[in-house]
Design a protein around this motif. Structure first.
Motif, short mmCIF file in Angstrom:
data_model
loop_
_atom_site.label_atom_id
_atom_site.label_comp_id
_atom_site.label_asym_id
_atom_site.label_seq_id
_atom_site.Cartn_x
_atom_site.Cartn_y
_atom_site.Cartn_z
N PRO A 20 15.08 42.27 49.56
CA PRO A 20 16.05 41.42 48.88
C PRO A 20 15.69 39.93 48.90
CG PRO A 20 17.15 42.90 50.43
CD PRO A 20 15.68 43.05 50.63
N GLY A 21 14.94 39.49 49.88
CA GLY A 21 14.52 38.10 49.98
C GLY A 21 13.90 37.87 51.34
N SER A 22 13.22 36.75 51.48
CA SER A 22 12.52 36.50 52.73
C SER A 22 13.47 36.33 53.91
CB SER A 22 11.58 35.29 52.62
OG SER A 22 12.33 34.11 52.43
N ALA A 23 14.70 35.92 53.65
CA ALA A 23 15.66 35.73 54.73
C ALA A 23 16.32 37.04 55.16
CB ALA A 23 16.73 34.74 54.32
N SER A 24 16.11 38.12 54.40
CA SER A 24 16.75 39.38 54.75
C SER A 24 16.13 39.98 56.00
CB SER A 24 16.67 40.37 53.58
OG SER A 24 15.33 40.72 53.32
N ALA A 25 16.96 40.63 56.78
CA ALA A 25 16.49 41.24 58.02
C ALA A 25 15.59 42.42 57.72
CB ALA A 25 17.68 41.70 58.86
N ALA A 26 14.47 42.49 58.42
CA ALA A 26 13.55 43.62 58.23
C ALA A 26 14.25 44.94 58.53
CB ALA A 26 12.32 43.43 59.11
N ALA A 27 15.17 44.93 59.48
CA ALA A 27 15.89 46.15 59.86
C ALA A 27 16.75 46.68 58.72
CB ALA A 27 16.75 45.89 61.09
N ASP A 28 17.12 45.83 57.76
CA ASP A 28 17.93 46.28 56.63
C ASP A 28 17.14 47.11 55.63
OD1 ASP A 28 20.07 44.95 57.76
OD2 ASP A 28 19.98 43.24 56.36
N THR A 29 15.82 46.95 55.61
CA THR A 29 14.99 47.69 54.65
C THR A 29 14.05 48.68 55.31
OG1 THR A 29 13.46 45.81 54.63
CG2 THR A 29 15.05 45.93 52.84
N LEU A 30 14.01 48.69 56.63
CA LEU A 30 13.09 49.58 57.35
C LEU A 30 13.84 50.40 58.39
CD1 LEU A 30 10.20 47.11 58.18
CD2 LEU A 30 10.13 48.95 56.49
N ASP A 31 13.41 51.63 58.56
CA ASP A 31 13.93 52.46 59.64
C ASP A 31 12.86 52.52 60.73
OD1 ASP A 31 15.45 54.19 61.15
OD2 ASP A 31 14.84 55.97 60.02
N LEU A 32 12.69 51.39 61.41
CA LEU A 32 11.70 51.28 62.48
C LEU A 32 12.40 50.87 63.77
CD1 LEU A 32 8.69 49.31 60.93
CD2 LEU A 32 8.72 51.69 61.65
N PRO A 33 12.22 51.60 64.84
CA PRO A 33 12.87 51.22 66.09
C PRO A 33 12.42 49.85 66.60
CG PRO A 33 11.36 53.07 66.44
CD PRO A 33 11.44 52.83 64.97
N GLU A 34 11.22 49.42 66.23
CA GLU A 34 10.69 48.14 66.69
C GLU A 34 11.49 46.95 66.16
OE1 GLU A 34 7.54 51.16 67.06
OE2 GLU A 34 8.81 50.58 65.39
N VAL A 35 12.11 47.09 65.00
CA VAL A 35 12.89 45.98 64.44
C VAL A 35 14.39 46.24 64.44
CG1 VAL A 35 10.99 45.10 63.03
CG2 VAL A 35 12.59 46.76 62.05
N ALA A 36 14.79 47.46 64.79
CA ALA A 36 16.22 47.80 64.81
C ALA A 36 16.97 46.89 65.77
CB ALA A 36 16.40 49.26 65.22
N GLY A 37 18.12 46.42 65.32
CA GLY A 37 18.96 45.59 66.16
C GLY A 37 18.46 44.18 66.38
N THR A 38 17.44 43.76 65.62
CA THR A 38 16.92 42.39 65.75
C THR A 38 17.32 41.58 64.54
OG1 THR A 38 14.82 42.70 64.59
CG2 THR A 38 14.87 43.30 66.95
N SER A 39 17.18 40.28 64.64
CA SER A 39 17.42 39.41 63.48
C SER A 39 16.10 38.96 62.86
CB SER A 39 18.26 38.20 63.90
OG SER A 39 17.60 37.46 64.90
N ILE A 40 15.04 39.70 63.13
CA ILE A 40 13.73 39.38 62.56
C ILE A 40 13.79 39.57 61.05
CG2 ILE A 40 11.31 40.08 62.44
CD1 ILE A 40 11.58 40.96 65.39
N SER A 41 13.44 38.52 60.32
CA SER A 41 13.48 38.57 58.85
C SER A 41 12.08 38.84 58.29
CB SER A 41 14.01 37.26 58.30
OG SER A 41 13.05 36.24 58.47
N TRP A 42 12.06 39.09 56.99
CA TRP A 42 10.77 39.27 56.31
C TRP A 42 10.01 37.95 56.26
CZ3 TRP A 42 8.11 43.43 55.63
CH2 TRP A 42 8.76 44.66 55.67
N HIS A 43 10.66 36.85 56.46
CA HIS A 43 9.99 35.55 56.57
C HIS A 43 9.27 35.45 57.92
CE1 HIS A 43 9.31 31.23 56.17
NE2 HIS A 43 9.73 31.11 57.40
N HIS A 44 9.92 35.89 58.98
CA HIS A 44 9.36 35.78 60.33
C HIS A 44 8.09 36.61 60.51
CE1 HIS A 44 13.76 35.00 61.53
NE2 HIS A 44 13.13 33.84 61.51
N LEU A 45 8.05 37.81 59.95
CA LEU A 45 6.91 38.71 60.19
C LEU A 45 5.58 38.11 59.73
CD1 LEU A 45 8.59 42.15 59.44
CD2 LEU A 45 7.72 41.36 61.66
N PRO A 46 5.41 37.72 58.47
CA PRO A 46 4.10 37.16 58.08
C PRO A 46 3.86 35.75 58.60
CG PRO A 46 5.56 37.28 56.18
CD PRO A 46 6.27 37.95 57.32
#
Length: 120
Positions: A20-46
């Motif tokens: 949805p955008g770089s500010a969106s939480a990675a956990a909102d688009t991924l089913d990965l336990p590594e990012v679940a419950g975090t506020s890590i965004s798609w901006h933070h990862l790269p």
């Protein structure tokens, strides 16, 4: 795969509107336990500012340096385990190996060989 190549794949994610955008939480688009419950965004990862702490493939995130507070966006830190987290997230998002994404979206349109990625 080098970080610059991974950055190209991350750019394809944004260009194709796969999140949805770089500010969106990675956990909102991924089913990965590594990012679940975090506020890590798609901006933070790269940007290497995720502050992610944990283990990936048996390797702890603190292996490459001192453990930080883990607040996403609070500090930049290059860390191989976190680059691998980005690669894992991108692989799950595309549902296939990253070299095939490069072939389809970069090398193919350029008429170039994908031998640099080992995919051809």
């Amino acid at each position: 795969m080098s970080f610059s190549v991974v950055s190209i794949v991350a750019g394809i994610v944004f260009d194709r509107g796969l999140v949805p955008g770089s500010a969106s939480a990675a956990a909102d688009t991924l089913d990965l336990p590594e990012v679940a419950g975090t506020s890590i965004s798609w901006h933070h990862l790269p940007q290497q500012t995720s502050g992610w702490n944990g283990y990936l493939w048996g390797k702890p995130s603190w292996l490459d340096g001192p453990r930080r507070d883990g607040t996403p966006g609070s500090a930049w830190e290059y860390n191989d385990v976190r680059v691998n987290l980005l690669c894992l997230a991108l692989t799950h998002l595309f549902g296939r190996a990253l070299p095939s994404v490069l072939d389809e979206h970069v090398f193919g349109p350029l008429g170039a060989s994908g031998t640099a990625t080992g995919s051809r």
